[in-house]
Design a protein around this motif. Sequence first.
Motif, PDB file in Angstrom:
ATOM      1  N   LEU A  35       0.833  -1.201   0.000  1.00 20.86           N
ATOM      2  CA  LEU A  35       0.000   0.000   0.000  1.00 20.86           C
ATOM      3  C   LEU A  35       0.869   1.253   0.000  1.00 20.86           C
ATOM      4  CD1 LEU A  35      -2.858   1.173   0.062  1.00 20.86           C
ATOM      5  CD2 LEU A  35      -2.718   1.124   2.566  1.00 20.86           C
ATOM      6  N   ARG A  36       1.938   1.252   0.785  1.00 21.00           N
ATOM      7  CA  ARG A  36       2.848   2.404   0.802  1.00 21.00           C
ATOM      8  C   ARG A  36       3.426   2.654  -0.586  1.00 21.00           C
ATOM      9  NH1 ARG A  36       7.309   0.604   3.569  1.00 21.00           N
ATOM     10  NH2 ARG A  36       6.008   0.456   5.411  1.00 21.00           N
ATOM     11  N   GLU A  37       3.851   1.588  -1.249  1.00 22.21           N
ATOM     12  CA  GLU A  37       4.406   1.723  -2.604  1.00 22.21           C
ATOM     13  C   GLU A  37       3.343   2.223  -3.587  1.00 22.21           C
ATOM     14  OE1 GLU A  37       7.059   1.846  -5.646  1.00 22.21           O
ATOM     15  OE2 GLU A  37       7.491   1.565  -3.521  1.00 22.21           O
TER      16      GLU A  37
ATOM     17  N   TRP B 127     -14.453  -1.341   4.977  1.00 21.01           N
ATOM     18  CA  TRP B 127     -13.752  -0.362   4.144  1.00 21.01           C
ATOM     19  C   TRP B 127     -13.551   0.950   4.901  1.00 21.01           C
ATOM     20  CZ3 TRP B 127     -16.411   4.121   3.444  1.00 21.01           C
ATOM     21  CH2 TRP B 127     -17.792   4.085   3.619  1.00 21.01           C
ATOM     22  N   PHE B 128     -12.577   1.711   4.412  1.00 20.77           N
ATOM     23  CA  PHE B 128     -12.398   3.083   4.899  1.00 20.77           C
ATOM     24  C   PHE B 128     -11.995   3.968   3.735  1.00 20.77           C
ATOM     25  CE2 PHE B 128      -8.109   1.342   5.435  1.00 20.77           C
ATOM     26  CZ  PHE B 128      -7.305   2.352   4.920  1.00 20.77           C
ATOM     27  N   GLU B 129     -12.257   5.259   3.900  1.00 21.53           N
ATOM     28  CA  GLU B 129     -11.859   6.255   2.907  1.00 21.53           C
ATOM     29  C   GLU B 129     -11.088   7.377   3.585  1.00 21.53           C
ATOM     30  OE1 GLU B 129     -15.313   7.695   0.875  1.00 21.53           O
ATOM     31  OE2 GLU B 129     -15.587   5.807  -0.213  1.00 21.53           O
ATOM     32  N   LEU B 130     -10.094   7.858   2.882  1.00 19.75           N
ATOM     33  CA  LEU B 130      -9.354   9.055   3.268  1.00 19.75           C
ATOM     34  C   LEU B 130      -9.492  10.023   2.114  1.00 19.75           C
ATOM     35  CD1 LEU B 130      -6.142   7.350   4.699  1.00 19.75           C
ATOM     36  CD2 LEU B 130      -8.052   8.306   5.999  1.00 19.75           C
ATOM     37  N   HIS B 131      -9.905  11.235   2.403  1.00 20.14           N
ATOM     38  CA  HIS B 131     -10.120  12.228   1.351  1.00 20.14           C
ATOM     39  C   HIS B 131      -8.877  13.067   1.148  1.00 20.14           C
ATOM     40  CE1 HIS B 131     -14.637  11.902   2.424  1.00 20.14           C
ATOM     41  NE2 HIS B 131     -14.222  10.885   1.736  1.00 20.14           N
ATOM     42  N   GLY B 132      -8.797  13.626  -0.038  1.00 20.12           N
ATOM     43  CA  GLY B 132      -7.603  14.394  -0.411  1.00 20.12           C
ATOM     44  C   GLY B 132      -6.592  13.417  -0.986  1.00 20.12           C
ATOM     45  N   GLY B 133      -5.720  13.930  -1.726  1.00 23.12           N
ATOM     46  CA  GLY B 133      -4.698  13.068  -2.324  1.00 23.12           C
ATOM     47  C   GLY B 133      -3.365  13.725  -2.159  1.00 23.12           C
ATOM     48  N   ARG B 134      -2.656  13.774  -3.204  1.00 17.79           N
ATOM     49  CA  ARG B 134      -1.343  14.408  -3.207  1.00 17.79           C
ATOM     50  C   ARG B 134      -1.522  15.897  -2.940  1.00 17.79           C
ATOM     51  NH1 ARG B 134       3.314  12.509  -2.679  1.00 17.79           N
ATOM     52  NH2 ARG B 134       5.021  13.593  -3.652  1.00 17.79           N
ATOM     53  N   PRO B 135      -0.805  16.447  -1.965  1.00 20.69           N
ATOM     54  CA  PRO B 135      -0.936  17.877  -1.680  1.00 20.69           C
ATOM     55  C   PRO B 135      -0.441  18.745  -2.816  1.00 20.69           C
ATOM     56  CG  PRO B 135       0.710  16.841  -0.242  1.00 20.69           C
ATOM     57  CD  PRO B 135       0.164  15.787  -1.139  1.00 20.69           C
TER      58      PRO B 135
ATOM     59  N   ARG C  89       0.882   9.054  -5.177  1.00 19.28           N
ATOM     60  CA  ARG C  89      -0.535   9.402  -5.240  1.00 19.28           C
ATOM     61  C   ARG C  89      -1.035  10.131  -4.003  1.00 19.28           C
ATOM     62  NH1 ARG C  89      -0.072   4.234  -7.492  1.00 19.28           N
ATOM     63  NH2 ARG C  89      -0.766   4.198  -9.655  1.00 19.28           N
ATOM     64  N   SER C  90      -0.295  10.059  -2.908  1.00 18.66           N
ATOM     65  CA  SER C  90      -0.768  10.634  -1.645  1.00 18.66           C
ATOM     66  C   SER C  90       0.386  11.289  -0.907  1.00 18.66           C
ATOM     67  CB  SER C  90      -1.353   9.547  -0.744  1.00 18.66           C
ATOM     68  OG  SER C  90      -2.492   8.987  -1.321  1.00 18.66           O
ATOM     69  N   GLY C  91       0.012  12.162   0.013  1.00 16.77           N
ATOM     70  CA  GLY C  91       1.007  12.772   0.883  1.00 16.77           C
ATOM     71  C   GLY C  91       1.395  11.805   1.990  1.00 16.77           C
ATOM     72  N   GLN C  92       2.441  12.165   2.723  1.00 19.21           N
ATOM     73  CA  GLN C  92       2.970  11.298   3.769  1.00 19.21           C
ATOM     74  C   GLN C  92       1.947  11.041   4.880  1.00 19.21           C
ATOM     75  OE1 GLN C  92       6.630  12.634   5.533  1.00 19.21           O
ATOM     76  NE2 GLN C  92       6.664  10.981   7.026  1.00 19.21           N
ATOM     77  N   GLU C  93       1.220  12.060   5.289  1.00 16.89           N
ATOM     78  CA  GLU C  93       0.255  11.898   6.376  1.00 16.89           C
ATOM     79  C   GLU C  93      -0.851  10.915   5.992  1.00 16.89           C
ATOM     80  OE1 GLU C  93      -2.864  14.786   8.591  1.00 16.89           O
ATOM     81  OE2 GLU C  93      -0.796  15.536   8.436  1.00 16.89           O
ATOM     82  N   GLN C  94      -1.378  11.050   4.779  1.00 18.87           N
ATOM     83  CA  GLN C  94      -2.430  10.136   4.335  1.00 18.87           C
ATOM     84  C   GLN C  94      -1.892   8.711   4.187  1.00 18.87           C
ATOM     85  OE1 GLN C  94      -4.043  10.300   0.286  1.00 18.87           O
ATOM     86  NE2 GLN C  94      -6.093  10.258   1.184  1.00 18.87           N
ATOM     87  N   THR C  95      -0.679   8.580   3.683  1.00 19.19           N
ATOM     88  CA  THR C  95      -0.074   7.264   3.515  1.00 19.19           C
ATOM     89  C   THR C  95       0.113   6.576   4.862  1.00 19.19           C
ATOM     90  OG1 THR C  95       1.019   7.925   1.465  1.00 19.19           O
ATOM     91  CG2 THR C  95       1.944   6.018   2.620  1.00 19.19           C
ATOM     92  N   GLU C  96       0.606   7.311   5.844  1.00 22.48           N
ATOM     93  CA  GLU C  96       0.813   6.728   7.169  1.00 22.48           C
ATOM     94  C   GLU C  96      -0.511   6.307   7.801  1.00 22.48           C
ATOM     95  OE1 GLU C  96       3.072   9.672   9.284  1.00 22.48           O
ATOM     96  OE2 GLU C  96       4.922   9.174   8.211  1.00 22.48           O
TER      97      GLU C  96
END
Length: 159
Positions: free
Chosen positions: A54-56, A151-159, A61-68
């Motif tokens: 998932l990290r890879e 399932w879960f969702e996180l909004h926003g993507g790459r800053p 596609r995402s910022g560090q905070e969303q990835t973590e």
Amino acid sequence: MRAGEMAKRQSRTAVVEGRGPRGRRPGEPTPSARMRRKVGHAERSAVGEVRRDLREFLRHRSGQEQTEAAELLVTELVTNALIHTRHGAVVTATATHARLRVEVQDFASDDLPAPYVPNADDGTHGRGLILVQSLADAWGVEVQALGKVVWFELHGGRP
């Protein structure tokens, strides 16, 4: 070549030239990208592999905070699926420019998980869905013909 044919040809050329490097027009939505991974019940070590996959997948596609946050939440959901259903799971992550959705599907249990606040005697157990509820922008459970999808969702993507 007649003037009408020339105008049509220029019109088509203008559309093609207006596309970005991947063939999309500026402002056109980016298509979603998908990661899918099967995890067998006996593969407890695969939880870390799913987290790394998932990290890879999210690296560009995402910022560090969303990835973590996504790594933590997928760890909780996959661990729950392997421990509580005694069967494997399928993890699917779908990313667009605006949202990340991660689904963990098991094929054995239609028991619906529910978050609860554990007491001090529970050690480290019972906190997974509380984390999902706290960190995810949205989450839920869908009963399937065989098993369920959490399932879960996180909004926003790459800053």
